[in-house]
Design a protein around this motif. Sequence first.
Motif, PDB file in Angstrom:
ATOM      1  N   ASP A  91       0.650  -1.262   0.054  1.00 23.77           N
ATOM      2  CA  ASP A  91      -0.213  -0.066   0.124  1.00 23.77           C
ATOM      3  C   ASP A  91       0.980   1.377   0.115  1.00 23.77           C
ATOM      4  N   THR A  92       1.613   1.408  -1.197  1.00 24.95           N
ATOM      5  CA  THR A  92       2.832   2.628  -1.139  1.00 24.95           C
ATOM      6  C   THR A  92       2.397   3.557  -1.912  1.00 24.95           C
ATOM      7  N   THR A  93       2.402   4.860  -1.529  1.00 30.00           N
ATOM      8  CA  THR A  93       2.125   6.156  -2.325  1.00 30.00           C
ATOM      9  C   THR A  93       3.432   6.348  -2.817  1.00 30.00           C
ATOM     10  N   CYS A  94       3.357   6.401  -4.072  1.00 32.06           N
ATOM     11  CA  CYS A  94       4.649   6.562  -5.117  1.00 32.06           C
ATOM     12  C   CYS A  94       5.003   8.133  -5.462  1.00 32.06           C
ATOM     13  N   LEU A  95       5.635   8.252  -6.532  1.00 34.84           N
ATOM     14  CA  LEU A  95       6.000   9.635  -6.987  1.00 34.84           C
ATOM     15  C   LEU A  95       5.068  10.467  -7.345  1.00 34.84           C
ATOM     16  N   GLY A  96       4.091   9.795  -8.164  1.00 35.57           N
ATOM     17  CA  GLY A  96       2.919  10.527  -8.568  1.00 35.57           C
ATOM     18  C   GLY A  96       3.384  11.244 -10.059  1.00 35.57           C
ATOM     19  N   ILE A  97       4.368  10.860 -10.597  1.00 36.98           N
ATOM     20  CA  ILE A  97       4.804  11.508 -11.976  1.00 36.98           C
ATOM     21  C   ILE A  97       3.694  10.858 -12.863  1.00 36.98           C
ATOM     22  N   PHE A  98       3.448   9.428 -13.057  1.00 42.22           N
ATOM     23  CA  PHE A  98       2.207   9.163 -13.955  1.00 42.22           C
ATOM     24  C   PHE A  98       1.193   8.863 -12.909  1.00 42.22           C
ATOM     25  N   GLU A  99      -0.038   8.945 -13.511  1.00 40.24           N
ATOM     26  CA  GLU A  99      -1.240   8.759 -12.857  1.00 40.24           C
ATOM     27  C   GLU A  99      -1.732   7.081 -12.653  1.00 40.24           C
ATOM     28  N   GLU A 100      -0.955   6.480 -13.639  1.00 40.63           N
ATOM     29  CA  GLU A 100      -1.387   5.067 -13.636  1.00 40.63           C
ATOM     30  C   GLU A 100      -0.972   4.365 -11.903  1.00 40.63           C
ATOM     31  N   GLN A 101      -2.086   3.222 -11.885  1.00 34.25           N
ATOM     32  CA  GLN A 101      -2.033   2.654 -10.618  1.00 34.25           C
ATOM     33  C   GLN A 101      -0.984   1.061 -10.790  1.00 34.25           C
ATOM     34  N   VAL A 102      -0.353   0.928  -9.891  1.00 35.09           N
ATOM     35  CA  VAL A 102       0.443  -0.160  -9.758  1.00 35.09           C
ATOM     36  C   VAL A 102      -0.493  -1.349  -9.152  1.00 35.09           C
ATOM     37  N   HIS A 156      -0.951   7.340 -20.219  1.00 36.40           N
ATOM     38  CA  HIS A 156       0.778   7.485 -20.472  1.00 36.40           C
ATOM     39  C   HIS A 156       1.125   6.378 -21.167  1.00 36.40           C
ATOM     40  N   THR A 157       0.372   5.170 -21.191  1.00 36.65           N
ATOM     41  CA  THR A 157       0.806   3.861 -21.961  1.00 36.65           C
ATOM     42  C   THR A 157       1.435   4.128 -23.162  1.00 36.65           C
ATOM     43  N   ILE A 158       2.679   3.971 -23.454  1.00 35.26           N
ATOM     44  CA  ILE A 158       3.197   4.089 -24.611  1.00 35.26           C
ATOM     45  C   ILE A 158       3.815   2.469 -25.396  1.00 35.26           C
ATOM     46  N   ALA A 159       3.427   1.503 -24.589  1.00 32.77           N
ATOM     47  CA  ALA A 159       3.692   0.101 -25.017  1.00 32.77           C
ATOM     48  C   ALA A 159       2.842  -0.850 -24.101  1.00 32.77           C
ATOM     49  N   THR A 160       2.536  -1.717 -24.916  1.00 34.36           N
ATOM     50  CA  THR A 160       1.552  -2.889 -23.891  1.00 34.36           C
ATOM     51  C   THR A 160       2.247  -4.100 -23.993  1.00 34.36           C
ATOM     52  N   ALA A 161       2.111  -4.839 -23.127  1.00 35.88           N
ATOM     53  CA  ALA A 161       2.543  -6.317 -22.822  1.00 35.88           C
ATOM     54  C   ALA A 161       1.206  -7.000 -22.212  1.00 35.88           C
ATOM     55  N   ASP A 162       1.277  -8.297 -22.452  1.00 37.32           N
ATOM     56  CA  ASP A 162       0.089  -9.286 -21.881  1.00 37.32           C
ATOM     57  C   ASP A 162       0.429 -10.301 -20.998  1.00 37.32           C
ATOM     58  N   TYR A 163      -0.021 -10.504 -20.039  1.00 37.23           N
ATOM     59  CA  TYR A 163       0.643 -11.502 -19.085  1.00 37.23           C
ATOM     60  C   TYR A 163      -0.537 -11.640 -18.028  1.00 37.23           C
ATOM     61  N   ILE A 164      -1.388 -12.589 -18.138  1.00 38.34           N
ATOM     62  CA  ILE A 164      -2.598 -12.706 -17.445  1.00 38.34           C
ATOM     63  C   ILE A 164      -3.740 -11.408 -17.785  1.00 38.34           C
ATOM     64  N   GLN A 165      -3.357 -10.312 -18.026  1.00 35.82           N
ATOM     65  CA  GLN A 165      -4.161  -9.394 -18.956  1.00 35.82           C
ATOM     66  C   GLN A 165      -3.228  -8.183 -19.443  1.00 35.82           C
ATOM     67  N   PRO A 166      -3.677  -7.414 -20.216  1.00 34.61           N
ATOM     68  CA  PRO A 166      -2.895  -6.362 -21.091  1.00 34.61           C
ATOM     69  C   PRO A 166      -2.315  -5.412 -19.968  1.00 34.61           C
ATOM     70  N   TYR A 167      -1.140  -4.797 -19.889  1.00 35.27           N
ATOM     71  CA  TYR A 167      -0.698  -3.641 -19.059  1.00 35.27           C
ATOM     72  C   TYR A 167       0.232  -2.833 -19.439  1.00 35.27           C
ATOM     73  N   LEU A 171       5.772   3.491 -20.140  1.00 30.19           N
ATOM     74  CA  LEU A 171       4.993   4.928 -19.963  1.00 30.19           C
ATOM     75  C   LEU A 171       5.910   6.193 -20.445  1.00 30.19           C
ATOM     76  N   HIS A 172       5.178   7.130 -20.686  1.00 31.11           N
ATOM     77  CA  HIS A 172       5.763   8.466 -21.093  1.00 31.11           C
ATOM     78  C   HIS A 172       4.686   9.675 -20.785  1.00 31.11           C
ATOM     79  N   LYS A 173       5.269  10.636 -19.999  1.00 32.54           N
ATOM     80  CA  LYS A 173       4.552  11.671 -19.978  1.00 32.54           C
ATOM     81  C   LYS A 173       5.779  13.006 -19.473  1.00 32.54           C
ATOM     82  N   ASN A 174       5.721  13.921 -20.340  1.00 27.71           N
ATOM     83  CA  ASN A 174       6.688  15.127 -20.621  1.00 27.71           C
ATOM     84  C   ASN A 174       8.164  14.334 -20.677  1.00 27.71           C
ATOM     85  N   ASN A 175       8.915  14.934 -19.667  1.00 27.15           N
ATOM     86  CA  ASN A 175      10.509  14.270 -19.931  1.00 27.15           C
ATOM     87  C   ASN A 175      10.438  12.967 -19.110  1.00 27.15           C
ATOM     88  N   PHE A 176       9.544  12.180 -18.698  1.00 26.17           N
ATOM     89  CA  PHE A 176       9.798  11.086 -18.014  1.00 26.17           C
ATOM     90  C   PHE A 176       9.257   9.785 -18.781  1.00 26.17           C
TER      91      PHE A 176
END
Length: 200
Positions: A91-102, A156-167, A171-176
């Motif tokens: 249950d970790t709050t991360c850096l929040g550069i991307f909005e995606e959830q892990v 922010h997804t710029i490439a997809t992979a599939d294992y159990i489900q697509p994910y 990722l890409h946002k601005n310079n990150f």
Amino acid sequence: MDLVIIKYNAGNIQSVLYALERIGVSALVTDDYEKIQSAGKVIFPGVGEASSAMRYLKEHKLDTVIKNLQQPVLGICLGMQLMCAHSEENDTTCLGIFEEQVKQFAPPAGENGKGIKVPQIGWNNIFNLKSALFSELPENSYCYFVHGYYAALGEHTIATADYIQPYSAALHKNNFYGAQFHPEKSAKAGEQILKNFLSL
């Protein structure tokens, strides 16, 4: 060009250095704020567990440094996950550069889940490639993954992979930029991605 690899308690730094050496590039490994901020490019690697890595970054004020970087930054594996908003890992709050959830991989129940191992370890193809990071890389290129958690698909997804489900494989946002796979262990495809990052 000055290339810096951020030194912290969850970096898989040696293999990244070897991969860069193979393409004729040297990098400085440091946790020095000024050197990180003044670098031309920054790599934020990671192997390990999200909450202890975030705790270390906060204690050393590297969380603020990373969020405020203006140059191209590449997060790898846990590095990419830490750039997201939140991780289910402890249950970790991360850096929040991307909005995606892990989230944690959950194999389907019953017969459908038989033989599906978590973490995912090994080669998997990446597709729906949408960034200069993947310049000259064919769709469905194979890259090397080791992870039990994944970033959900999002804006922010710029490439997809599939294992159990697509994910999100990247990722890409601005310079990150973030890669869930390990470009440093992904043979020719990984070398091309590292070269592309260095020429952004």
